[in-house]
Design a protein around this motif. Sequence first.
Motif, short mmCIF file in Angstrom:
data_model
loop_
_atom_site.label_atom_id
_atom_site.label_comp_id
_atom_site.label_asym_id
_atom_site.label_seq_id
_atom_site.Cartn_x
_atom_site.Cartn_y
_atom_site.Cartn_z
N MET A 108 0.85 -1.20 0.00
CA MET A 108 0.00 0.00 0.00
C MET A 108 0.88 1.25 0.00
N TYR A 109 0.49 2.28 -0.77
CA TYR A 109 1.24 3.52 -0.82
C TYR A 109 1.25 4.20 0.54
N LYS A 110 2.36 4.91 0.84
CA LYS A 110 2.45 5.62 2.11
C LYS A 110 1.83 7.01 2.04
N THR A 111 1.67 7.53 0.81
CA THR A 111 1.02 8.83 0.61
C THR A 111 0.02 8.72 -0.54
N VAL A 112 -0.90 9.64 -0.58
CA VAL A 112 -1.88 9.67 -1.67
C VAL A 112 -1.22 10.29 -2.90
N MET A 113 -1.38 9.63 -4.03
CA MET A 113 -0.81 10.09 -5.29
C MET A 113 -1.92 10.57 -6.22
#
Length: 334
Positions: A1-6
Motif C-alpha cells: 500500500m502507498y504511504k502517501t496519496v498520489m
Amino acid sequence: MYKTVMLAHGAGGKQTSELIDQVFKAHFSNPDLTADDAAVLSIAGGKIAFTTDGFIVSPYEFPGGNIGKLSICGTVNDLSCMGAKPLYLSCAFVIEEGFPMEKLEQIAAAMEKTAKEAGVRIVAGDTKVTGKGQVDNIFITTTGIGQIMAGANTSGKLARPGDAVIVTGDVGRHGCAVLLARNEFGIDADITSDCAPLWDTVKQMFNTTKNIHVIRDATRGGVGTVLYEIAGQSGVGICLDAEKIPVAGEVSGICSMLGLEPLYLACEGRLIVFTPKEEAQSVIKTLHECPYSRNAAVIGEVTSDMPGKVIMKTAIGSQTLLPQPGGELLPRIC
C-alpha cells in the motif's frame, strides 16, 4: 500500500480501486455501500437512488461547458445509470479568495440551465471561501436523489455472457477537450466536450425495454476503465471490436499525436449499456433518436471466457488484451 496519496489515486483506474478497497470500503462497509454510480435504497412506496460527486476540473471552463454544467451533468447521470429520475440536488462550493464574481455568475447560470434541462431542482447548498492558494479557483460537490423507475434494475454486477455492449456516442471527447484547453501542447483543434445530462436518454431506453442489465457513465478513466470495473464486478469477460468503437476524427488525431488511448479518456455525456443481444438493435434505434446519442453503436459482447479481462479484436482479426488502466494520464478532468 502507498504511504502517501498520489494523483493516480484519483484517476479512476487500478490505484483508485485499491484506495477505495483498502481505506474507504474497509471502514465504511455496510449492506448499502455500493460500487455502482449511486446507492439504491428502499423507502416506503419504492426505491430511490442516492449519489454524491466532487468536481475539481482544471481549467474550470472548457469548450462545451464549465465546472457548473459538469457538476449537474455528473450527478444527474449517476442517478440515471440506476434507472432513477433525478429529483433533487444539493451543491457545495469551495471558492478561492479573489475568484471573479462574473465567472461565478456564469457557473451558477450554467448550473441553472442544465438543471432545468434535466428536470431536477437544486434545493440546498453550502459555500466556503478559502485563502488565496488553498484551492485552485473553485471546487463543487453535488449530491442527488432520484426515484427509480418501476422495473429498472441495473448494476455493474448484472452483466451476463451474451450481453451486447453499447456505447452511446464517440468516446474520449471530454478528456481531449480539457487537455487542449490547458494550452500545454500548442495544439489548435476544434474539439468540444460531450458534457450533457442524460436522464431523458435513459428514460427512452427503458421505455423501449426494461431488459437492461448495466448502465454506467464513462467519466474518470473513460470507457476502458468502466469496462474493467464491470468485468470485475460481474466475473465475466468482455470482447470489443476495435473497428466498431466510435471515435471522432479530431480526437483520434490528437490521441495519435500524444500517444493516448481514446478508450481511457474521460467522457461526460456517454453511457456504456449492457443488454441482451436480442434487445440491442431496438435500444440502438431508440438511442439514434435521442439528441446526445445519435452515433451510438454496439462495440462488443460479454463472454464467459477470461473473467475480469477486456479483450480487443483488432482490424486484422487478431485479439489482444486491453491493458488494465493504471497511473495518471490526464489529471483534473472532472
